[in-house]
Design an enzyme around this catalytic site. Sequence first.
Site, PDB file in Angstrom:
ATOM      1  N   CYS A  12       0.866  -1.182   0.000  1.00  0.00           N
ATOM      2  CA  CYS A  12       0.000   0.000   0.000  1.00  0.00           C
ATOM      3  C   CYS A  12       0.905   1.235   0.000  1.00  0.00           C
ATOM      4  O   CYS A  12       2.124   1.109   0.130  1.00  0.00           O
ATOM      5  CB  CYS A  12      -0.882  -0.005   1.236  1.00  0.00           C
ATOM      6  SG  CYS A  12       0.105   0.083   2.731  1.00  0.00           S
ATOM      7  N   HIS A  41       5.734  -6.636   8.141  1.00  0.00           N
ATOM      8  CA  HIS A  41       5.644  -8.033   8.551  1.00  0.00           C
ATOM      9  C   HIS A  41       5.804  -8.954   7.360  1.00  0.00           C
ATOM     10  O   HIS A  41       4.850  -9.574   6.919  1.00  0.00           O
ATOM     11  CB  HIS A  41       4.295  -8.277   9.243  1.00  0.00           C
ATOM     12  CG  HIS A  41       4.192  -7.575  10.557  1.00  0.00           C
ATOM     13  ND1 HIS A  41       3.051  -6.968  10.999  1.00  0.00           N
ATOM     14  CD2 HIS A  41       5.125  -7.361  11.513  1.00  0.00           C
ATOM     15  CE1 HIS A  41       3.277  -6.415  12.184  1.00  0.00           C
ATOM     16  NE2 HIS A  41       4.521  -6.643  12.504  1.00  0.00           N
ATOM     17  N   CYS A  99       3.091   6.281   8.116  1.00  0.00           N
ATOM     18  CA  CYS A  99       2.175   6.530   6.998  1.00  0.00           C
ATOM     19  C   CYS A  99       1.350   7.797   7.270  1.00  0.00           C
ATOM     20  O   CYS A  99       0.841   7.988   8.388  1.00  0.00           O
ATOM     21  CB  CYS A  99       1.246   5.331   6.849  1.00  0.00           C
ATOM     22  SG  CYS A  99      -0.054   5.619   5.661  1.00  0.00           S
ATOM     23  N   GLU A 129       0.802  -0.446  15.515  1.00  0.00           N
ATOM     24  CA  GLU A 129       0.101   0.806  15.180  1.00  0.00           C
ATOM     25  C   GLU A 129      -0.737   1.265  16.372  1.00  0.00           C
ATOM     26  O   GLU A 129      -0.760   2.456  16.720  1.00  0.00           O
ATOM     27  CB  GLU A 129      -0.802   0.593  13.959  1.00  0.00           C
ATOM     28  CG  GLU A 129      -1.539   1.869  13.547  1.00  0.00           C
ATOM     29  CD  GLU A 129      -2.579   1.627  12.468  1.00  0.00           C
ATOM     30  OE1 GLU A 129      -2.318   0.820  11.556  1.00  0.00           O
ATOM     31  OE2 GLU A 129      -3.647   2.251  12.543  1.00  0.00           O
ATOM     32  N   THR A 165      -6.058   1.411  11.360  1.00  0.00           N
ATOM     33  CA  THR A 165      -6.341   1.608   9.926  1.00  0.00           C
ATOM     34  C   THR A 165      -6.662   0.319   9.171  1.00  0.00           C
ATOM     35  O   THR A 165      -7.253   0.376   8.101  1.00  0.00           O
ATOM     36  CB  THR A 165      -5.149   2.296   9.240  1.00  0.00           C
ATOM     37  OG1 THR A 165      -3.983   1.534   9.517  1.00  0.00           O
ATOM     38  CG2 THR A 165      -4.976   3.722   9.709  1.00  0.00           C
ATOM     39  N   CYS A 193      -8.330   2.652   6.713  1.00  0.00           N
ATOM     40  CA  CYS A 193      -7.653   3.133   5.504  1.00  0.00           C
ATOM     41  C   CYS A 193      -8.406   2.668   4.254  1.00  0.00           C
ATOM     42  O   CYS A 193      -8.855   1.523   4.184  1.00  0.00           O
ATOM     43  CB  CYS A 193      -6.236   2.593   5.517  1.00  0.00           C
ATOM     44  SG  CYS A 193      -5.400   2.851   3.994  1.00  0.00           S
ATOM     45  N   SER A 265       1.921  -5.650   2.850  1.00  0.00           N
ATOM     46  CA  SER A 265       3.361  -5.704   3.103  1.00  0.00           C
ATOM     47  C   SER A 265       4.062  -6.685   2.168  1.00  0.00           C
ATOM     48  O   SER A 265       5.196  -7.079   2.416  1.00  0.00           O
ATOM     49  CB  SER A 265       3.600  -6.105   4.562  1.00  0.00           C
ATOM     50  OG  SER A 265       2.880  -7.286   4.859  1.00  0.00           O
TER      51      SER A 265
HETATM   52  S1  SF4 Z   1      -2.793   3.351   6.723  1.00  0.00           S
HETATM   53 FE1  SF4 Z   1      -1.759   1.395   6.818  1.00  0.00          FE
HETATM   54  S2  SF4 Z   1      -2.747   0.221   5.161  1.00  0.00           S
HETATM   55 FE2  SF4 Z   1      -3.261   2.372   4.806  1.00  0.00          FE
HETATM   56  S3  SF4 Z   1      -1.730   3.137   3.392  1.00  0.00           S
HETATM   57 FE3  SF4 Z   1      -1.007   3.576   5.473  1.00  0.00          FE
HETATM   58  S4  SF4 Z   1       0.272   1.836   6.035  1.00  0.00           S
HETATM   59 FE4  SF4 Z   1      -0.957   1.210   4.297  1.00  0.00          FE
END
Ligand code: SF4
Length: 580
Positions: A12, A41, A99, A129, A165, A193, A265
């Site tokens: 992502c 991961h 992110c 997270e 997310t 997300c 991932s």
């Molecule tokens: S929030 Fe998590 S799943 Fe969404 S783009 Fe960011 S890292 Fe990727």
Amino acid sequence: MRVRLARHAGFCMGVRRAMELALAQAHHAQGPVFTYGPLIHNPQVLELQASKGIQVLKEVPPPGSVSGGTVIIRAHGVPPQDKARLKQAGFSQIVEGTCPRVIRVQAIIARAAKRGAEVIIVGDASHPEVVGLLGHAQSRGRVVSRPGEVAELPELREVVVVAQTTQTSENFAAIVRALGRRFGPVEVHETICEATHRRQDEVKSLAHEVDGVVVVGGRNSGNTQRLAQVAAESNKPVFAVETEEELPREQLARLDLVGVTAGASTPNWLIKRVLRELVAIRSEREGGGSYLLRRVFRFFVRSQLLVALGAVGMACAASLLQGLAPHPALAAAAFFYIYAMHILNHFLDKEAGQYNDPDRAHFLAKHRGFLIGSGVFSAAAALALCALLGLLPFIIVGLMSLLGILYSVPVVPRALRDRLGFASLKDIPGSKTASAAGAWAVVVALLPAVSLEVWHPLALGLAMVYTAVLVFCRCAVFDVLDVQGDLVVGKETIPIMLGEAVTLRLVNWLLAALALLMILAPLAGPPAVLCFLLLAPIAGMALMQRVHSRRDMLPGAMSEALVDFNFWLAGVLALAWWIL
Ligand code: SF4
């Protein structure tokens, strides 16, 4: 057996960004490079990072115990207290890899906590997270993973709800309902997300359309496991694998249509290896004539014969644009030169190739002797043909061959390398794409004018621009597809410099400008019908750019052939115009 790849399989935005930051630091940072906790991961990616010298920092060292070095914060983010402790430990650089979407959730939580609200985070309490999000809530945060846990909460006033997310929408909605029943109106921030939503929705519909689903990704990756769960709800067989070696070949061989998806991932090169293995299972199952045909076609594409024949087509089109009749020796010189350049460059670039195109890497390793031998023979044949055409063509192609050989050699003196930032031509950002476009333009468009000593400057310029833009766009599209492998080996391609979205926009603008040029060109002399016919390969290239960027086709020999088909098309249309 057919294979269908989910459009949103693999990295992502947040994971890709963190990986890019880590690899860029590994190539350029002074001193040791660490990630605070595993970046993602996926054991294969972690192995690769270790091979690039990126170490995993499991806990923050005591204050003042470190002297320098870089720490990359992973996409999941960390509690703010950990960042402060990393600075106190003595690291010279903390790179923010969190992110942007996680940063947004952190900001919502921090604002709510500041005004005294109670924060409920819907997620897994042990997930990094969530640990990071809790840190932003100071002492006002609580984690709820299931609706049943709402009853266990103490009495709360002014409740703000956010989601980890990667939560499923269903679980989040159920917990929000339970919170509403228990505490009355609550402030809800649906922070799941988009990438997670899209991926889960996509696998849901994919699973209903296919006979079985392969989910590629790390066993420790929460979102990969969730994808497998969502796919399993369709009651179709689901195969969760980390690598292609884990594919259950016998079970898969019995299915007619297999869907493939991958966690956020999972890098592209692992997905491509799995696809390659699935295609091999299909070939074994089908056997017979179609298998043989596919192997011949694959040889044709993988050995670069297809693109070299495309150079013949472009040589015909470029000659005719200049009012010159196609010349067999010139077409043959273009074929041999482009074949040699492409095949020998693939061997010089084989480290990136292993990640970008495992099928091609396997093919090159298998036919190494034949391919290198034929590449060297072709370079000699191109030079010999040019010698027959005259001294100037020989000097031009000789100089270009020399540049091609020196391209990967560190020719810049050591004293100047640090100041200039590169040791060889290949280290100059974007040089591969620009040099390929320039080399094609010289061989297919300039060489006929030089050899036949016929000069129409405007038509020559048009032919060179036409060739260079089409080749530039071809290489840029492939560079976008290869961005992960190029990052791994530290190649500075145009998408790495400008970003993938900007590169694709640049390709579209260049193709649009070229189309306009071909429409206006007849006003300056070149034949109108020919110019208009040559709009078709421009449209074909734009279409293939779209197909590749939207993942409408499986990566592989066929999708590559369709891009190179545009060079053939240019030649066929130009010859048809000339004959008729
Ligand atoms: S929030 Fe998590 S799943 Fe969404 S783009 Fe960011 S890292 Fe990727």
